[in-house]
Design an enzyme around this catalytic site. Sequence first.
Site: not given
Length: 386
Positions: A146, A234
């Site tokens: 990611k 996150y």
Amino acid sequence: MTGFTIDRRSLLVGAGALPLVVSPARAATPEAQGQPLPGTFNLPDPPAKRLKWAVVGLGTFAVGQMLPGFVASHRARLTAFVSGSPDKAHDLGARYGVSRFYDYSNFDRIADDSDIDCVYIALPVALHAEYAIRALKAGKHVLCEKPMASTVAECEAMIAAAKAANRQLGIAYRVHFEPNNVDAIKRLRAGEIGDLRYFSGEAGFVVNPSYPPHKWRLQKALAGGGSMYDIGIYALNAALWAMDEVPVSVTAVYSTPANDPRFKEVEGGVEWRLRFPSGISAQGSSSYCYTYATRQRFFASQGSISMDPASDYSQINMTMQHADLTPAIIRAGSPTVQFSAQIDAFCAAAAANQPHLTSGEMGLRDIRLIQAIYRSADAEGQIIKL
């Protein structure tokens, strides 16, 4: 005296002779016997059944975290490295038993390599789409780091390539396999602290342009974006995981220090807020300017859960508090298993050719939201409807 033996010390003669000692005879030693293997153990797959992996990009994170994760995996084994540094690749190959090597110019030859089932991509963000699509076209399943890619269009192209190749595409949101994060969400879903009302999350670190693993993060052509892409994702992803709703609007402002020469191409910081259909909200910040932080707080009608740090590699601290009671420290497991657990989960998805828990669609969703956050910040906090 049947069944007894004479202690030999009693046969000594002279002044120091010992008295007669009578002791029971020793029983015969029982023979060891094998038992059937219990069916309750989570045993690793034998080598022949494990999926075979190529790692693309041997940077700090891949070497420090993911390669040990492959070693600890129950379902995977490393078979190939792809790197622009032959010396590094061969050195790591000797350490991990890998003997198949590719570079970026001959990468497409993996299509003919039957010793590669899956590809893990750990390149700078701007290269994710290219190498994921090439790996999918080569007939390999892909687990990509990611954030998924630089743009929404790239994410959509990756998903389309996976569907065309009939292969699985996963995005490496490792905390979805970290025991404490998983436990926090389970407690929220079970209503242990009532109904969730609010989320906040902070994620950041001080970026150092002279440190090679940080340098490319300050170049938009490689990083796609700044702190929000890199570490801010996150907290954003955690908010969406916790809320389990699709947001209806977003607002954001930049918080980059004025005239900081590090941030000529990407933002140094951004503060954001999401609104959800239920009326609740989530807010967070990402930064390349404040001290290392990965903190998440879930506030509900009957209590709260705090995680600080929340997405660290090896340390996760979680506390839960009900109303005015003393906070309880919770330990659901070692954070270090998140890497191997993520790999094993993807192996299971690839073997069954079923969608991975953190799929390409999740990665696309998050990039769409980050792009909306940037649009709002560019417009000095304008509300962006989603």
